[in-house]
Every structure is written in C-alpha cells, then in structure tokens.
Design a protein around this motif. Structure first.
Motif, PDB file in Angstrom:
ATOM      1  N   ILE A   1       0.929  -1.076  -0.005  1.00 23.19           N
ATOM      2  CA  ILE A   1       0.294   0.004   0.041  1.00 23.19           C
ATOM      3  C   ILE A   1       0.978   1.298   0.103  1.00 23.19           C
ATOM      4  N   ARG A   2       0.927   1.918  -1.362  1.00 24.10           N
ATOM      5  CA  ARG A   2       1.659   3.196  -1.165  1.00 24.10           C
ATOM      6  C   ARG A   2       1.020   4.106  -0.328  1.00 24.10           C
ATOM      7  N   PHE A   3       1.843   5.120   0.205  1.00 23.97           N
ATOM      8  CA  PHE A   3       1.366   6.238   0.756  1.00 23.97           C
ATOM      9  C   PHE A   3       0.618   7.123  -0.086  1.00 23.97           C
ATOM     10  N   PRO A   4      -0.710   7.518   0.051  1.00 23.17           N
ATOM     11  CA  PRO A   4      -1.565   8.329  -0.636  1.00 23.17           C
ATOM     12  C   PRO A   4      -0.967   9.616  -1.163  1.00 23.17           C
ATOM     13  N   ASP A   5      -1.164   9.943  -2.206  1.00 26.07           N
ATOM     14  CA  ASP A   5      -0.947  11.036  -2.821  1.00 26.07           C
ATOM     15  C   ASP A   5      -2.105  12.158  -2.114  1.00 26.07           C
ATOM     16  N   ALA A   6      -1.815  13.515  -2.748  1.00 26.15           N
ATOM     17  CA  ALA A   6      -2.475  14.389  -2.107  1.00 26.15           C
ATOM     18  C   ALA A   6      -3.750  14.332  -2.609  1.00 26.15           C
ATOM     19  N   ASP A   7      -4.099  13.881  -3.904  1.00 31.01           N
ATOM     20  CA  ASP A   7      -5.526  13.929  -4.165  1.00 31.01           C
ATOM     21  C   ASP A   7      -6.027  12.612  -3.521  1.00 31.01           C
ATOM     22  N   VAL A   8      -5.508  11.620  -3.457  1.00 29.85           N
ATOM     23  CA  VAL A   8      -6.068  10.324  -2.738  1.00 29.85           C
ATOM     24  C   VAL A   8      -6.449  10.655  -1.239  1.00 29.85           C
TER      25      VAL A   8
ATOM     26  N   GLU B   1      -7.006  13.705  -0.018  1.00 32.63           N
ATOM     27  CA  GLU B   1      -8.053  14.728  -0.083  1.00 32.63           C
ATOM     28  C   GLU B   1      -9.274  13.923   0.188  1.00 32.63           C
ATOM     29  N   THR B   2      -9.354  12.853  -0.915  1.00 37.33           N
ATOM     30  CA  THR B   2     -10.798  12.065  -0.792  1.00 37.33           C
ATOM     31  C   THR B   2     -10.889  11.274   0.407  1.00 37.33           C
ATOM     32  N   ILE B   3      -9.640  10.750   1.060  1.00 39.00           N
ATOM     33  CA  ILE B   3      -9.800  10.282   2.303  1.00 39.00           C
ATOM     34  C   ILE B   3     -10.347  11.056   3.323  1.00 39.00           C
ATOM     35  N   VAL B   4      -9.783  12.203   3.372  1.00 37.62           N
ATOM     36  CA  VAL B   4      -9.960  13.307   4.571  1.00 37.62           C
ATOM     37  C   VAL B   4     -11.706  13.509   4.440  1.00 37.62           C
ATOM     38  N   LYS B   5     -12.200  13.863   3.052  1.00 34.71           N
ATOM     39  CA  LYS B   5     -13.616  13.993   2.568  1.00 34.71           C
ATOM     40  C   LYS B   5     -14.443  13.198   3.197  1.00 34.71           C
TER      41      LYS B   5
END
Length: 285
Positions: A180-187, A189-193
């Motif tokens: 599992i790669r560390f999420p990039d900024a776009d992913v 943002e989706t996780i936080v939302k």
C-alpha cells in the motif's frame, strides 16, 4: 472457490490496484500479504473487507511473544492438574482443557470468515514457516484429543506486515503480495472528505499542504501517517482553527496549531520548531 468481490466501502477509500489485489487473492485462494507504512490502513482493510462482504472478522494480533501453535490451540495442563487435585469430574475429558485458537475458530465458522493475521513481522522468524502446512492444507491435528480439524470453507486470509523483518521465501511464495503506497495529495483529500464531509475547503487545502511539507522534512525520525492526519484535522475542526493560522509567520505566536497530533517524539518536534523559527527569521528579513 469464493465468488466474493471487494470494491471498497463508503468509509474506506481503496485504490484500483488494492481492490485488484484483494480480489486476486480471493480468486487464487491464497493469503493476501499487505505491507506499507504504519497508519496506511492495512488492519482497517481486513475490517472493511469483512464489512463489504458481510463476513465475520476473526482477528489474530501478533506480538513478539506469540507462537504459531497458539493460533491452532493451547492445552491448559495447569488447569487440568488443579481440577484433578480438587476431584473435578471435568478432568475425565481432556477436551475440556483445549483452548481454541484463531485458526480453529476460522476453520469452524459456518460462514466464510475474514481471518486477519496482523503484524506478522513482530513474531520471531520461524513463526510464518510454522503456519505453512496449516494454511496450505486448511487442517491441523490435535494430539491431545487425536482429532483432525478441517476448515469447513477456506477463510479469506489477510496478513499485514510493517516490514520490521524479512519474511521467509517459502512463506512469501504462498501469498499474493500488495504494497500500500502512501496516498498522494488527491487520494488523501478524498480520504479526508470521507471522514470530514463538511470540512472547509481552505482549511483542508492548508492542512494537506502543511502535512505533506512536514512529511518531506529532512531528518524526520517518524513521518506522520494517514491516521495521524485524520486525528490532527479532527482537532483543527473541533477547535475551529482558521486556515491562515497554519501559515502564521509571526514569531510572537505559537507554531502551527496542535502539531502534537502529528509528531510523536521530541526529536521531530525540536526539528520542526527549528524549521519554523528559521522560516520566520527569513520572512522577517
């Protein structure tokens, strides 16, 4: 062979390659070995697979002292000796002193379960090899009762590792592997939302920028993880921290708010404080 298919859940953002890995392991009937930084959702993955597929979750959380045999069963000889001294009739049936382990529980399940073997790399190096036969054959022998325990149906097995030590080749050959790669900024943002659907857009943007800048800080001993970011944002939202506070350059004011949720040791906190101090001095000149 199971026809179950995992496609993520409302509360767990799964990338396409992660969903593919889960479903490939299910199709191949092999354990899914998941590696990645702490806090990237490896343990939560098993929980969400169980929720998505409507299956029971059986969790076996490994410690440095855990032995593979404990996952099968334990024979409580001390309790039997005590009961024999007390004249308890239970001693006539040795089965009364067999304590079922997590594999036994999974093998007996009427519904195909999700079996999580969590942080397997914490145990000694022989631990994975000691499970090879049981995971291959889906059965084991109980010597005390002279019975063979066979899986009613093959569990979906999720094994997590934080890469603290290398796992044996013979064990790795039997697994389907995914990192599992560390999420990039776009992913991210989706996780936080998903967790904070009503978060203010500017606060989210500033928080994510600060978070990823912090992760890139040279010399950081422990990079903050996804779970720590979510804790931090929860505090920012609860205290109604304005977005501009995260970019404060005034040396008379505190460093950006509540960073104790992200930094977990004094070395990293001192490093961060020095960076903030130098940035403020540069800005003042």
């Amino acid at each position: 062979m199971s026809n179950a298919r995992f496609s993520g859940t409302e509360s767990y953002v799964a990338t396409d390659d992660l969903m593919m890995a889960v479903n490939a392991a299910i199709t191949l009937e092999r354990p899914l070995l998941v590696k990645g930084e702490p806090g990237t959702g490896k343990t939560m993955l098993a929980e969400e697979i169980a929720r998505s597929l409507g299956r029971p979750l059986i969790g076996w959380h490994i410690k440095s002292t855990t032995k593979a045999a404990r996952g099968l069963y334990e024979y409580d000889a001390v309790a039997r000796l005590r009961d024999s001294q007390l004249g308890d009739d239970r001693v006539k049936d040795i089965g009364n002193y067999i304590v079922k382990g997590k594999l036994w529980e999974a093998f007996e399940s009427d519904v195909q379960p999700i079996l999580l073997i969590d942080e397997i790399d914490k145990a000694d190096i022989e631990f994975p090899n000691d499970l090879l036969q049981e995971l291959d054959r889906m059965e084991f022998y109980v010597y005390e009762t002279q019975q063979t325990i066979k899986a009613r149906q093959r569990p979906i097995i999720i094994i997590t590792s934080n890469n603290e030590k290398e796992l044996p080749d013979a064990f790795l050959r039997r697994c389907f592997f995914h990192y599992i790669r560390f999420p990039d900024a776009d992913v991210m943002e989706t996780i936080v939302k998903v967790h904070f659907p009503n978060i203010k857009k500017h606060l989210l943007a500033e928080a994510l920028q600060s978070f990823f800048e912090l992760r890139e800080l040279p010399g950081l001993k422990k990079k903050p993880s996804t779970s720590e970011l979510l804790d931090w944002i929860k505090l920012l939202v609860a205290d109604d921290i304005p977005p501009e506070a995260l970019r404060e350059k005034d040396s008379r004011k505190a460093i950006p708010k509540l960073y104790g949720a992200l930094l977990k040791n004094e070395q990293d906190m001192h490093l961060f404080e020095r960076l903030v101090f130098m940035t403020r001095r540069t800005g003042a000149n």
